[in-house]
Design an enzyme around this catalytic site. Structure first.
Site, PDB file in Angstrom:
ATOM      1  N   LYS A  13       0.838  -1.199   0.000  1.00 12.32           N
ATOM      2  CA  LYS A  13       0.000   0.000   0.000  1.00 12.32           C
ATOM      3  C   LYS A  13       0.877   1.255   0.000  1.00 12.32           C
ATOM      4  O   LYS A  13       0.639   2.194  -0.738  1.00 12.32           O
ATOM      5  CB  LYS A  13      -0.922  -0.026   1.215  1.00 12.32           C
ATOM      6  CG  LYS A  13      -1.844   1.151   1.295  1.00 12.32           C
ATOM      7  CD  LYS A  13      -2.778   1.031   2.472  1.00 12.32           C
ATOM      8  CE  LYS A  13      -3.421   2.381   2.726  1.00 12.32           C
ATOM      9  NZ  LYS A  13      -4.258   2.381   3.911  1.00 12.32           N
ATOM     10  N   GLU A  18      10.973  -4.588   3.616  1.00 16.10           N
ATOM     11  CA  GLU A  18      11.111  -6.017   3.283  1.00 16.10           C
ATOM     12  C   GLU A  18      10.593  -6.289   1.867  1.00 16.10           C
ATOM     13  O   GLU A  18      11.216  -7.000   1.082  1.00 16.10           O
ATOM     14  CB  GLU A  18      10.318  -6.881   4.273  1.00 16.10           C
ATOM     15  CG  GLU A  18      10.774  -6.777   5.705  1.00 16.10           C
ATOM     16  CD  GLU A  18       9.919  -5.794   6.496  1.00 16.10           C
ATOM     17  OE1 GLU A  18       9.725  -4.655   6.024  1.00 16.10           O
ATOM     18  OE2 GLU A  18       9.448  -6.168   7.582  1.00 16.10           O
ATOM     19  N   GLY A  38      -4.277  -2.290   5.393  1.00 14.04           N
ATOM     20  CA  GLY A  38      -3.644  -3.505   4.862  1.00 14.04           C
ATOM     21  C   GLY A  38      -4.383  -4.776   5.251  1.00 14.04           C
ATOM     22  O   GLY A  38      -4.680  -5.623   4.408  1.00 14.04           O
ATOM     23  N   ARG A  39      -4.718  -4.909   6.527  1.00 11.93           N
ATOM     24  CA  ARG A  39      -5.338  -6.161   6.996  1.00 11.93           C
ATOM     25  C   ARG A  39      -6.794  -6.292   6.562  1.00 11.93           C
ATOM     26  O   ARG A  39      -7.424  -7.314   6.811  1.00 11.93           O
ATOM     27  CB  ARG A  39      -5.194  -6.276   8.515  1.00 11.93           C
ATOM     28  CG  ARG A  39      -5.707  -5.086   9.301  1.00 11.93           C
ATOM     29  CD  ARG A  39      -5.214  -5.122  10.744  1.00 11.93           C
ATOM     30  NE  ARG A  39      -5.594  -3.939  11.495  1.00 11.93           N
ATOM     31  CZ  ARG A  39      -4.917  -2.796  11.522  1.00 11.93           C
ATOM     32  NH1 ARG A  39      -3.817  -2.666  10.791  1.00 11.93           N
ATOM     33  NH2 ARG A  39      -5.311  -1.761  12.251  1.00 11.93           N
ATOM     34  N   GLU A  55      -3.375  -6.676  15.328  1.00 11.08           N
ATOM     35  CA  GLU A  55      -2.917  -5.375  14.823  1.00 11.08           C
ATOM     36  C   GLU A  55      -4.038  -4.340  14.956  1.00 11.08           C
ATOM     37  O   GLU A  55      -3.784  -3.153  15.116  1.00 11.08           O
ATOM     38  CB  GLU A  55      -2.436  -5.481  13.368  1.00 11.08           C
ATOM     39  CG  GLU A  55      -1.537  -4.314  12.974  1.00 11.08           C
ATOM     40  CD  GLU A  55      -0.874  -4.468  11.603  1.00 11.08           C
ATOM     41  OE1 GLU A  55      -1.571  -4.336  10.587  1.00 11.08           O
ATOM     42  OE2 GLU A  55       0.345  -4.720  11.548  1.00 11.08           O
ATOM     43  N   HIS A  75      -2.160 -32.474  18.525  1.00 11.71           N
ATOM     44  CA  HIS A  75      -0.937 -33.193  18.905  1.00 11.71           C
ATOM     45  C   HIS A  75       0.185 -32.213  19.196  1.00 11.71           C
ATOM     46  O   HIS A  75       1.362 -32.560  19.139  1.00 11.71           O
ATOM     47  CB  HIS A  75      -0.566 -34.165  17.783  1.00 11.71           C
ATOM     48  CG  HIS A  75      -1.702 -35.103  17.491  1.00 11.71           C
ATOM     49  ND1 HIS A  75      -1.972 -36.209  18.261  1.00 11.71           N
ATOM     50  CD2 HIS A  75      -2.701 -35.032  16.567  1.00 11.71           C
ATOM     51  CE1 HIS A  75      -3.055 -36.809  17.802  1.00 11.71           C
ATOM     52  NE2 HIS A  75      -3.531 -36.101  16.776  1.00 11.71           N
ATOM     53  N   LYS A 127      10.552  -0.388  13.056  1.00 11.49           N
ATOM     54  CA  LYS A 127      11.029  -0.002  11.716  1.00 11.49           C
ATOM     55  C   LYS A 127      12.104   1.074  11.836  1.00 11.49           C
ATOM     56  O   LYS A 127      13.155   1.000  11.186  1.00 11.49           O
ATOM     57  CB  LYS A 127       9.866   0.518  10.859  1.00 11.49           C
ATOM     58  CG  LYS A 127       8.817  -0.536  10.531  1.00 11.49           C
ATOM     59  CD  LYS A 127       7.711   0.075   9.664  1.00 11.49           C
ATOM     60  CE  LYS A 127       6.525  -0.872   9.532  1.00 11.49           C
ATOM     61  NZ  LYS A 127       5.389  -0.289   8.830  1.00 11.49           N
TER      62      LYS A 127
END
Ligand code: F6P
Length: 484
Positions: free
Chosen positions: A191, A197, A245-246, A331, A362, A472
């Site tokens: 965005k 990254e 974003g999410r 977030e 498990h 950041k």
């Protein structure tokens, strides 16, 4: 609009009193008192049944929780959110993910973007050159598309889809294994187009392409077209400022998913979410599934002291759902100041984690059954699943068994202590008709609206994420120190 601390609501105080009075109440007692509880404590959203019978609450608690929503001014907040008011106060903007999936009533710009997504996807498929699509992005710019592709599968197997979200070089290296540069397309989703990254991976991809024209090998999805153009991408689709974003899978950020599952299936995803939007907007609170999910979550977190929440999809197709919901819930609502910037003295979002069933059984279920942490859980099952009868039945039987084991524990008083399970651990079960695009859209929208509702109840802004900035900044400083 009510921005008072929720602790000042009389319903909040009444809930605290009820929790104290009901301290020794057991889920088993609730079932013993009301034999019909299992078939009465549920609510239906389109395509999804929400069973909340295995929670530690009765009708009185539900009534007071609904009163809390009323006192918090939930109806006004929901109206403001759906109207496009600037509910994201720290960034002074609206939260418009619902508008991205509004179908016929969507804005001209939303419709135009969807048209461009379809046309671009046709072009990618149509020229027959592309054999590998690598999606570069992280957080909300990756989790949604990856979940959708993993859950629904790739329609046209002539093109392989891979995702690289981590700046660890191994991620992209693996995504490119067996790929040929001439037939590889990168979809870069960011965005901001400033996420280090993602940009580092995009630069590595460019180096891997050698002298080839980036315009033929990159499609960028971003709110920062200038930066994407400067990078060398000429095909650029927009992510509106008002879509976090999410919450962005419904926007052009879902382009990679659309390419993989096909435009018609992507439409189904949007249509499912849209149905839940209607349910959220219009169903009365007592039958409104996301509202109930939010209220019951608040009861567990703030009044029963549960600081963790497990998401347990009993469906391999939903194995990435816990990662997706981790970002969506933590977030959004992992906040320590309220809408007025005041420090908060009550709990907000619990730690969310999970794993597909039966695999998680498990692994960490030991803690769920006998650990000292109180964890609430969501079981997610599909009534109809493909595959052979034996394994389908086993899967569903395990989901039901685990919910019962958590709620009722072991009942034999003669058991040695290490074998005994105390029970009284609450869970919900969400039953989808089947796992397909429409139901996936419905499910994701349910959780989105749950998160919004909890933000209102906790008096926090669910749409910013300032807490991620410090790391950041420090990384940038450390990087320049390491370089010098
Ligand atoms: O660092 C957190 C975050 O901003 C998320 O909210 C977002 O989904 C992710 O990074 C990726 O951001 P972008 O799409 O701008 O690259």
């Amino acid at each position: 609009m009510n921005t008072q601390p929720p602790t000042q609501c009389s319903a909040w105080q009444a809930l605290a009193k009820l929790a104290k009075e009901q301290q020794s109440l057991r889920i088993a007692d609730l079932f013993a008192r009301d034999a019909e509880r299992g078939s009465r404590f549920f609510a239906d959203a389109p395509g999804v049944r929400y069973d909340f019978s295995h929670h530690r609450l009765d009708r009185i608690v539900i009534r007071v929780l609904l009163e809390l929503a009323r006192e918090r001014g939930f109806d006004d907040w929901r109206a403001a959110f759906l109207r496009g008011d600037p509910v994201n106060s720290t960034e002074k903007r609206a939260a418009e993910h619902v508008a991205q999936r509004a179908g016929d009533s969507a804005s001209a710009s939303v419709k135009a973007t969807l048209e461009r997504m379809r046309a671009l996807a046709d072009r990618v498929r149509g020229d027959g050159r592309i054999r590998r699509i690598v999606h570069l992005g992280t957080g909300g710019s990756s989790l949604g598309p990856e979940l959708v592709v993993d859950a629904l599968g790739v329609r046209d197997t002539a093109i392989e889809f891979r995702f690289a979200a981590n700046v660890d070089p191994l991620d992209l290296e693996r995504a490119l294994a067996g790929a040929e540069a001439d037939s590889t397309l990168f979809i870069v989703v960011s965005k901001t187009f400033t996420t280090e990254e993602t940009l580092a991976n995009a630069r590595a991809a460019k180096r891997w392409l050698g002298t080839r024209d980036p315009a033929r090998h990159f499609i960028a999805i971003t709110g920062n077209a200038a930066a994407a153009n400067a990078f060398g991408a000429t095909d650029v689709l927009p992510i509106p400022d008002t879509v976090g974003g999410r919450y962005s899978i419904w926007s052009a950020a879902g382009f990679g998913a659309l390419c993989a599952i096909g435009a018609d299936v992507f439409d189904e995803l949007l249509a499912g979410a849209r149905e839940v939007d209607q349910h959220f907007a219009h169903a009365e609170a007592a039958r409104n599934v996301p509202v109930l999910m939010a209220l019951i979550g608040v009861w567990n977190v703030n009044f029963l002291g549960m600081s963790a929440h497990a998401v347990l999809p009993y469906a391999h197709a939903l194995k990435l759902l816990p990662s997706y919901l981790q970002q969506l819930e933590m977030e959004s609502n992992g906040k320590r100041v309220d809408r007025e910037g005041r420090p908060i003295d009550y709990a907000t979002a619990p730690v969310l984690f999970g794993e597909e069933g039966t695999v998680g059984q498990h692994s960490f279920y030991q803690l769920l059954h006998q650990g000292t942490q109180a964890v609430a859980a969501d079981f997610i099952i599909a009534a109809n699943m493909p595959g052979d009868y034996e394994r389908r039945e086993l899967l569903l039987a395990y989901a039901e068994a685990q919910a019962d084991a958590l709620a009722f524990g072991t009942t034999d008083p003669g058991l040695e202590p290490h074998r005994a399970c105390p029970g009284n651990r609450p869970s919900s079960t969400l039953t989808l008709e089947r796992i397909d695009a429409r139901n996936l859209g419905r499910l994701l929208a349910l959780y989105e609206h749950k998160v919004f509702t909890q933000g209102v109840l906790w008096n926090i802004n669910s749409f910013d994420q300032w807490g991620v900035e410090l790391g950041k900044q420090l990384a940038r400083r450390i990087l320049s120190r390491r370089k010098s």
